[in-house]
Scaffold this motif. Sequence first.
Motif, mmCIF file in Angstrom:
data_model
loop_
_atom_site.group_PDB
_atom_site.id
_atom_site.type_symbol
_atom_site.label_atom_id
_atom_site.label_comp_id
_atom_site.label_asym_id
_atom_site.label_seq_id
_atom_site.Cartn_x
_atom_site.Cartn_y
_atom_site.Cartn_z
ATOM 1 N N LEU A 15 0.817 -1.217 0.000
ATOM 2 C CA LEU A 15 0.000 0.000 0.000
ATOM 3 C C LEU A 15 0.851 1.269 0.000
ATOM 4 O O LEU A 15 0.326 2.359 -0.243
ATOM 5 N N GLY A 16 2.138 1.144 0.234
ATOM 6 C CA GLY A 16 3.048 2.290 0.189
ATOM 7 C C GLY A 16 3.395 2.724 -1.221
ATOM 8 O O GLY A 16 4.012 3.766 -1.429
ATOM 9 N N ARG A 17 2.998 1.934 -2.183
ATOM 10 C CA ARG A 17 3.242 2.284 -3.586
ATOM 11 C C ARG A 17 2.193 3.284 -4.060
ATOM 12 O O ARG A 17 1.101 3.352 -3.519
ATOM 13 N N VAL A 37 -9.434 6.628 -5.453
ATOM 14 C CA VAL A 37 -8.937 7.609 -4.482
ATOM 15 C C VAL A 37 -7.442 7.430 -4.280
ATOM 16 O O VAL A 37 -6.898 6.347 -4.440
ATOM 17 N N TRP A 38 -6.811 8.545 -3.909
ATOM 18 C CA TRP A 38 -5.461 8.499 -3.380
ATOM 19 C C TRP A 38 -5.581 8.107 -1.919
ATOM 20 O O TRP A 38 -6.567 8.449 -1.252
ATOM 21 N N PHE A 39 -4.573 7.447 -1.375
ATOM 22 C CA PHE A 39 -4.615 6.992 0.012
ATOM 23 C C PHE A 39 -3.195 6.784 0.524
ATOM 24 O O PHE A 39 -2.238 6.756 -0.251
ATOM 25 N N ARG A 101 1.252 15.502 0.927
ATOM 26 C CA ARG A 101 2.011 14.240 0.869
ATOM 27 C C ARG A 101 1.547 13.373 -0.288
ATOM 28 O O ARG A 101 2.353 12.819 -1.037
ATOM 29 N N LEU A 102 0.232 13.242 -0.415
ATOM 30 C CA LEU A 102 -0.295 12.375 -1.470
ATOM 31 C C LEU A 102 -0.021 12.943 -2.855
ATOM 32 O O LEU A 102 0.286 12.194 -3.783
ATOM 33 N N TYR A 106 1.839 10.846 -5.897
ATOM 34 C CA TYR A 106 1.192 10.478 -7.149
ATOM 35 C C TYR A 106 1.671 11.273 -8.360
ATOM 36 O O TYR A 106 1.529 10.798 -9.486
ATOM 37 N N TRP A 107 2.154 12.493 -8.157
ATOM 38 C CA TRP A 107 2.710 13.251 -9.265
ATOM 39 C C TRP A 107 3.676 14.302 -8.739
ATOM 40 O O TRP A 107 3.778 14.497 -7.531
#
Length: 139
Positions: A15-17, A37-39, A101-102, A106-107
């Motif tokens: 899940l850290g990916r 969703v981002w998480f 952080r998210l 993600y980008w």
Amino acid sequence: MSTSTALTAEDVEFLGRPLLGLLTVAGAAEPPQPRPVWFEAAADGTIALFTLRGSPKLRHLERDPRASLVVAAPVGERERWVAVAGRTTLHDDGVDELVTRLAGRYWDPVDRAGDLAGMLAGDNVRVQLHPEKVSRFSF
């Protein structure tokens, strides 16, 4: 497939990916309507995500806090998924830090600084999913 009541170290690593999760909330329209969703898997064993205040998913969570998140490995990798189901809690604190952080996960937030600023300008709520059942599969 195996099942437990908490995330394992292997789950947390997976899940850290920067993978998308599909969030499904209780009390939604029939049939349920999962949303990407981002998480992040938080240090306390919960799953953190965010949503805009007033969003349909938040309205459903305010009525019924049950939700599930499914995360799967992308095509081209060996089959693997983790599904987390439990109750959620809603928080106003820490949401801007989570969004930042998210976004970095993600980008590239420098290249998309305007997008990040727009997200931070939104009236966001931090959602914590507290695992009650965690299922996993790998092949």
